[in-house]
Design a protein around this motif. Structure first.
Motif, PDB file in Angstrom:
ATOM      1  N   VAL A  32      40.680  68.021  79.920  1.00 20.26           N
ATOM      2  CA  VAL A  32      40.771  66.751  80.253  1.00 20.26           C
ATOM      3  C   VAL A  32      39.626  65.943  80.004  1.00 20.26           C
ATOM      4  CG1 VAL A  32      41.979  64.610  82.323  1.00 20.26           C
ATOM      5  CG2 VAL A  32      43.286  67.396  81.745  1.00 20.26           C
ATOM      6  N   GLU A  33      38.624  66.075  81.053  1.00 16.89           N
ATOM      7  CA  GLU A  33      37.604  65.389  80.491  1.00 16.89           C
ATOM      8  C   GLU A  33      36.887  65.250  79.542  1.00 16.89           C
ATOM      9  OE1 GLU A  33      32.676  66.660  82.189  1.00 16.89           O
ATOM     10  OE2 GLU A  33      34.453  67.879  82.882  1.00 16.89           O
ATOM     11  N   ILE A  34      36.977  65.821  78.342  1.00 18.92           N
ATOM     12  CA  ILE A  34      36.442  66.167  77.035  1.00 18.92           C
ATOM     13  C   ILE A  34      37.289  65.329  76.299  1.00 18.92           C
ATOM     14  CG2 ILE A  34      36.940  66.949  74.443  1.00 18.92           C
ATOM     15  CD1 ILE A  34      35.925  69.746  76.361  1.00 18.92           C
ATOM     16  N   ALA A  38      36.588  61.332  74.663  1.00 20.13           N
ATOM     17  CA  ALA A  38      37.117  61.348  73.503  1.00 20.13           C
ATOM     18  C   ALA A  38      38.002  59.541  73.287  1.00 20.13           C
ATOM     19  CB  ALA A  38      37.432  62.282  72.712  1.00 20.13           C
ATOM     20  N   ALA A  39      38.817  59.306  74.306  1.00 19.60           N
ATOM     21  CA  ALA A  39      39.729  58.078  74.409  1.00 19.60           C
ATOM     22  C   ALA A  39      38.139  57.116  74.546  1.00 19.60           C
ATOM     23  CB  ALA A  39      40.641  58.367  75.250  1.00 19.60           C
ATOM     24  N   GLY A  40      37.540  57.431  74.815  1.00 19.74           N
ATOM     25  CA  GLY A  40      36.585  55.821  75.247  1.00 19.74           C
ATOM     26  C   GLY A  40      35.855  56.152  74.448  1.00 19.74           C
ATOM     27  N   ASN A  41      35.772  56.780  73.132  1.00 21.69           N
ATOM     28  CA  ASN A  41      35.039  56.523  72.201  1.00 21.69           C
ATOM     29  C   ASN A  41      35.635  55.173  70.884  1.00 21.69           C
ATOM     30  OD1 ASN A  41      32.818  57.660  72.667  1.00 21.69           O
ATOM     31  ND2 ASN A  41      33.681  59.851  71.584  1.00 21.69           N
ATOM     32  N   TYR A  50      38.978  64.415  70.197  1.00 21.97           N
ATOM     33  CA  TYR A  50      40.041  63.625  71.498  1.00 21.97           C
ATOM     34  C   TYR A  50      42.298  64.372  70.432  1.00 21.97           C
ATOM     35  CZ  TYR A  50      44.585  60.168  72.289  1.00 21.97           C
ATOM     36  OH  TYR A  50      45.555  59.959  72.964  1.00 21.97           O
ATOM     37  N   ILE A  51      42.237  64.454  69.540  1.00 25.88           N
ATOM     38  CA  ILE A  51      43.369  65.230  68.834  1.00 25.88           C
ATOM     39  C   ILE A  51      43.292  66.992  68.588  1.00 25.88           C
ATOM     40  CG2 ILE A  51      44.282  65.652  66.478  1.00 25.88           C
ATOM     41  CD1 ILE A  51      42.595  63.521  65.482  1.00 25.88           C
ATOM     42  N   TYR A  52      42.451  67.485  68.710  1.00 27.93           N
ATOM     43  CA  TYR A  52      42.586  68.593  69.500  1.00 27.93           C
ATOM     44  C   TYR A  52      42.430  69.454  71.003  1.00 27.93           C
ATOM     45  CZ  TYR A  52      40.781  73.066  71.561  1.00 27.93           C
ATOM     46  OH  TYR A  52      41.031  74.667  71.083  1.00 27.93           O
ATOM     47  N   GLY A  53      41.959  67.993  72.100  1.00 31.33           N
ATOM     48  CA  GLY A  53      42.092  68.321  73.278  1.00 31.33           C
ATOM     49  C   GLY A  53      43.106  68.128  73.482  1.00 31.33           C
ATOM     50  N   ARG A  54      43.612  66.853  72.962  1.00 33.60           N
ATOM     51  CA  ARG A  54      45.346  66.787  73.660  1.00 33.60           C
ATOM     52  C   ARG A  54      46.142  67.744  73.139  1.00 33.60           C
ATOM     53  NH1 ARG A  54      47.464  63.146  76.589  1.00 33.60           N
ATOM     54  NH2 ARG A  54      48.937  62.744  75.325  1.00 33.60           N
ATOM     55  N   LYS A  55      46.249  68.553  71.675  1.00 33.81           N
ATOM     56  CA  LYS A  55      46.678  69.818  71.501  1.00 33.81           C
ATOM     57  C   LYS A  55      46.463  70.459  72.608  1.00 33.81           C
ATOM     58  CE  LYS A  55      47.351  72.907  67.666  1.00 33.81           C
ATOM     59  NZ  LYS A  55      46.739  73.503  67.094  1.00 33.81           N
ATOM     60  N   ARG A  56      44.998  71.077  72.976  1.00 38.27           N
ATOM     61  CA  ARG A  56      44.982  72.170  73.222  1.00 38.27           C
ATOM     62  C   ARG A  56      45.906  71.548  75.303  1.00 38.27           C
ATOM     63  NH1 ARG A  56      44.895  76.749  74.565  1.00 38.27           N
ATOM     64  NH2 ARG A  56      43.499  77.886  76.161  1.00 38.27           N
ATOM     65  N   LEU A  57      45.673  70.937  74.919  1.00 39.20           N
ATOM     66  CA  LEU A  57      46.096  70.640  77.488  1.00 39.20           C
ATOM     67  C   LEU A  57      47.889  70.568  76.365  1.00 39.20           C
ATOM     68  CD1 LEU A  57      44.722  67.158  77.981  1.00 39.20           C
ATOM     69  CD2 LEU A  57      45.134  68.969  79.041  1.00 39.20           C
ATOM     70  N   ARG A  58      48.626  70.144  75.367  1.00 44.10           N
ATOM     71  CA  ARG A  58      50.008  70.712  75.475  1.00 44.10           C
ATOM     72  C   ARG A  58      50.059  72.527  75.401  1.00 44.10           C
ATOM     73  NH1 ARG A  58      50.222  66.472  71.208  1.00 44.10           N
ATOM     74  NH2 ARG A  58      49.431  67.980  69.782  1.00 44.10           N
TER      75      ARG A  58
END
Length: 172
Positions: A32-34, A38-41, A50-58
Motif C-alpha cells: 500500500v505504501e509503494i 507511485a500514485a503520487g508520481n 503502481y501497476i505491479y503494486g495494484r496487481k500484488r494488492l489484488r
C-alpha cells in the motif's frame, strides 16, 4: 467447498493464522505504501511500481479472503488427544509397506497442510481414506494413479503433545 468443515491440526491452524497475519500486517501495508508513493508520481499508465503494486494488492486480498474463509470453517482436531491410538485416524503418522516391502511414511493432515514431499497427505486423499481405521498388520487396498496397490500397516504413531494456538476468531 467454502461451507464444508475444514479439519486441521493445531500446528496447521497456527501456520494459517501466522500466514494471515504476515500478509495483513506486514506485506499488505508495504505494498500500500509503494502504491501510494507511485500514485503520487503522476502518470499511472506507465508507472511499473503502481501497476505491479495494484496487481500484488489484488493477489494479497484474494489470498486473505481464501485464508479467512478456511479459518472460519476450521475445526481443529488435536491428534495428541486421539483416544484410540492403535488405529489410523486424522493426525496419525503411518508407515506402510507395499508388496515389494518398500516402506513409505505418511502423516494424515488437513487439506491446507498437505506437503507431499514431506509425507503430509490430506485426510481426503485416496491413501488416507484407505488407511482410515486400520491397525498395525492390517492390509488395505488403495487405488493410486499407478493402479491398485495392497499395503500393510507397519506402524502407527500420534504426536504426544499439541502446539498452543491463539484465537482465530479475532482475525475474521
Amino acid at each position: 467447498m467454502a461451507d464444508t468443515l475444514n479439519y486441521i491440526t493445531p500446528a496447521g491452524m497456527k501456520a494459517m493464522i501466522e500466514a494471515h497475519r504476515a500478509l495483513f500486517e506486514v506485506e499488505r501495508p508495504k505494498i500500500v505504501e509503494i502504491v501510494s508513493w507511485a500514485a503520487g508520481n503522476g502518470d499511472r499508465s506507465e508507472n511499473g511500481d503502481y501497476i505491479y503494486g495494484r496487481k500484488r494488492l489484488r493477489e494479497i486480498d484474494r489470498e486473505l479472503t481464501r485464508i479467512s474463509k478456511r479459518l472460519k470453517n476450521a475445526r481443529v482436531v488435536d491428534p495428541a488427544k486421539q483416544p484410540d491410538k492403535a488405529r489410523v485416524f486424522f493426525g496419525a503418522t503411518v508407515t506402510v509397506a507395499d508388496e515389494d516391502d518398500r516402506q513409505r511414511t505418511v502423516t494424515i493432515v488437513g487439506e491446507d497442510e498437505t506437503d507431499t514431499p514431506r509425507g503430509h497427505i490430506s485426510w481426503r486423499a485416496p491413501l488416507a481414506i484407505a488407511l482410515k481405521g486400520a491397525g498395525v498388520g492390517d492390509l488395505r487396498t488403495v487405488r493410486l494413479p499407478s493402479g491398485l496397490q495392497e499395503l500393510e500397516i507397519v506402524s502407527i504413531a500420534y504426536p504426544t503433545a499439541s502446539c498452543v494456538i491463539s484465537d482465530s476468531r479475532s482475525l475474521l
